[in-house]
Design an enzyme around this catalytic site. Structure first.
Site, PDB file in Angstrom:
ATOM      1  N   GLY A 184       1.149  -1.372   0.141  1.00 28.34           N
ATOM      2  CA  GLY A 184       0.190  -0.032  -0.297  1.00 28.34           C
ATOM      3  C   GLY A 184       0.635   1.114  -0.037  1.00 28.34           C
ATOM      4  O   GLY A 184       0.241   2.410  -0.349  1.00 28.34           O
ATOM      5  N   ASP A 189      -5.728   2.209  10.247  1.00 26.04           N
ATOM      6  CA  ASP A 189      -6.782   2.096  10.544  1.00 26.04           C
ATOM      7  C   ASP A 189      -7.369   1.094  12.049  1.00 26.04           C
ATOM      8  O   ASP A 189      -7.426   2.020  13.136  1.00 26.04           O
ATOM      9  CB  ASP A 189      -7.318   0.551   9.180  1.00 26.04           C
ATOM     10  CG  ASP A 189      -8.390   0.706   9.554  1.00 26.04           C
ATOM     11  OD1 ASP A 189      -9.382   1.083  10.576  1.00 26.04           O
ATOM     12  OD2 ASP A 189      -9.216  -0.613   8.870  1.00 26.04           O
ATOM     13  N   LYS A 204      -7.222   7.075  10.107  1.00 27.70           N
ATOM     14  CA  LYS A 204      -8.815   6.363  10.368  1.00 27.70           C
ATOM     15  C   LYS A 204      -9.160   6.361  11.937  1.00 27.70           C
ATOM     16  O   LYS A 204      -9.158   5.252  12.447  1.00 27.70           O
ATOM     17  CB  LYS A 204      -9.532   5.414   9.481  1.00 27.70           C
ATOM     18  CG  LYS A 204     -10.567   5.278   8.528  1.00 27.70           C
ATOM     19  CD  LYS A 204     -11.326   4.118   8.668  1.00 27.70           C
ATOM     20  CE  LYS A 204     -10.822   3.881   6.575  1.00 27.70           C
ATOM     21  NZ  LYS A 204     -11.085   2.559   6.422  1.00 27.70           N
ATOM     22  N   VAL A 219     -11.891   3.280   1.407  1.00 30.73           N
ATOM     23  CA  VAL A 219     -11.239   3.864   0.537  1.00 30.73           C
ATOM     24  C   VAL A 219     -10.311   2.889  -0.384  1.00 30.73           C
ATOM     25  O   VAL A 219      -9.409   2.576   0.229  1.00 30.73           O
ATOM     26  CB  VAL A 219     -10.567   5.190   0.275  1.00 30.73           C
ATOM     27  CG1 VAL A 219     -11.614   6.088   1.729  1.00 30.73           C
ATOM     28  CG2 VAL A 219      -9.605   4.825   2.100  1.00 30.73           C
TER      29      VAL A 219
HETATM   30  P1  IMP Z   1      -5.037  -1.758  10.337  1.00 31.24           P
HETATM   31  O1  IMP Z   1      -4.265  -2.990  10.801  1.00 31.24           O
HETATM   32  O2  IMP Z   1      -6.390  -1.779  10.347  1.00 31.24           O
HETATM   33  O3  IMP Z   1      -4.488  -0.315  11.140  1.00 31.24           O
HETATM   34  O4  IMP Z   1      -5.293  -1.908   8.896  1.00 31.24           O
HETATM   35  C1  IMP Z   1      -3.800  -1.293   8.248  1.00 31.24           C
HETATM   36  C2  IMP Z   1      -3.810  -1.441   6.784  1.00 31.24           C
HETATM   37  O5  IMP Z   1      -5.076  -1.935   6.535  1.00 31.24           O
HETATM   38  C3  IMP Z   1      -3.320  -0.706   5.085  1.00 31.24           C
HETATM   39  O6  IMP Z   1      -1.495  -1.003   5.783  1.00 31.24           O
HETATM   40  C4  IMP Z   1      -4.648  -1.420   4.528  1.00 31.24           C
HETATM   41  O7  IMP Z   1      -3.536  -2.411   4.313  1.00 31.24           O
HETATM   42  C5  IMP Z   1      -5.668  -1.849   4.741  1.00 31.24           C
HETATM   43  N1  IMP Z   1      -6.467  -0.842   4.813  1.00 31.24           N
HETATM   44  C6  IMP Z   1      -7.205  -0.475   6.082  1.00 31.24           C
HETATM   45  N2  IMP Z   1      -7.932   0.430   5.744  1.00 31.24           N
HETATM   46  C7  IMP Z   1      -8.278   0.157   4.635  1.00 31.24           C
HETATM   47  C8  IMP Z   1      -9.553   1.036   3.490  1.00 31.24           C
HETATM   48  O8  IMP Z   1     -10.068   1.755   3.622  1.00 31.24           O
HETATM   49  N3  IMP Z   1      -8.635   0.959   2.478  1.00 31.24           N
HETATM   50  C9  IMP Z   1      -7.757  -0.043   1.558  1.00 31.24           C
HETATM   51  N4  IMP Z   1      -6.757  -0.414   2.395  1.00 31.24           N
HETATM   52  C10 IMP Z   1      -7.311  -0.727   4.166  1.00 31.24           C
HETATM   53 MG    MG Z   2      -0.880  -1.657   4.224  1.00 31.25          MG
END
Ligand code: IMP
Ligand code: MG
Length: 179
Positions: free
Chosen positions: A45, A103, A131, A153
Site C-alpha cells: 500500500g 485503521d 482513520k 477507500v
Molecule cells: P489496521 O491494522 O487495521 O490499522 O490496517 C492497516 C492496513 O489495512 C492498511 O495498511 C491497509 O492495507 C488496510 N486498510 C485499512 N483500511 C483500508 C481502506 O479503507 N482501504 C484500503 N485498505 C485499507
Molecule cells: Mg497496507
C-alpha cells in the site's frame, strides 16, 4: 473496462495529495536533519505515497521495505504476517515507518513491537491517512497527511482485493462492489 466507474466519490484529489505529502516531507526533513533515518515502507500500500514522499525529503537517509498482510477484503482478520523482512540492520538507527493508512492500528502496533526488539534509536510513524474512529490498538501517527472518516477507500496505492491501486486519487468505493 475502466475502474473509475466503481468509485462513488473522490475523497482526496491528486492536487491535495501532492500538497500534503510535500508538507510532511518538509517536516520530516526538519525533524530528522543530521539523524540519517531509515524509511521503512510497508508494502504494498505504501508504494505511491513513499515514492512521492521521498522526493520531498531533502536530508541524508536510506530506505527499506517490508511486506505484511493483515487484510482480506474490507475487514481485518486481526492476524499479521511478515511476508518480507528488512534487508538493513536497524540497531541504533532512527526509523520512520511509512504506511498507507492507520485503521485499527493492529498492523502498526505489531510492526512497532516486532522492530523494537532490534533496538533502533527511535521509531516514528508516517501515514498517508488516519482513520481514528476505528482504532483498536494503542498506536498513533507522528506524521499524518489526512484524517479521514470511517469509509473504505482505494487508490494512490490502496487496494480492494488487489485492484484500484493505480487510481491517482483517493476514492470511496461504491458499496455494491464489496457487498
Ligand atoms: P489496521 O491494522 O487495521 O490499522 O490496517 C492497516 C492496513 O489495512 C492498511 O495498511 C491497509 O492495507 C488496510 N486498510 C485499512 N483500511 C483500508 C481502506 O479503507 N482501504 C484500503 N485498505 C485499507
Ligand atoms: Mg497496507
Amino acid at each position: 473496462m475502466g475502474v473509475e466507474k466503481d468509485i462513488e466519490r473522490v475523497l482526496i484529489s491528486a492536487e491535495e495529495l501532492e500538497a500534503h505529502v510535500a508538507e510532511i516531507g518538509a517536516q520530516i526533513s526538519r525533524d530528522f536533519e543530521g539523524k540519517d533515518p531509515i524509511f521503512i515502507g510497508v508494502l504494498k500500500g505504501c508504494f505511491i505515497f513513499m515514492a512521492d514522499l521521498m522526493r520531498h525529503v531533502t536530508i541524508r537517509c536510506s530506505m527499506d521495505f517490508m511486506a505484511v498482510s493483515s487484510y482480506s477484503g474490507t475487514t481485518s482478520t486481526g492476524a499479521v504476517k511478515i511476508n518480507k523482512d528488512l534487508s538493513e540492520d536497524i540497531e541504533g538507527r532512527h526509523i520512520i515507518i511509512v504506511e498507507d493508512i492507520l485503521d485499527s492500528g493492529v498492523t502498526l502496533n505489531y510492526l512497532k513491537n516486532f522492530l523494537m526488539v532490534r533496538k533502533p534509536a527511535s521509531i516514528s510513524i508516517a501515514t498517508l491517512m488516519d482513520k481514528p474512529a476505528r482504532r483498536k490498538a494503542d498506536v498513533y501517527a507522528d506524521y499524518s497527511c489526512f484524517e479521514i472518516p470511517d469509509a473504505f477507500v482505494v487508490g494512490y496505492g490502496l487496494d480492494y482485493n488487489e485492484r484500484y491501486r493505480n487510481l491517482p486519487y483517493i476514492g470511496v468505493l461504491k458499496s455494491e462492489i464489496y457487498s
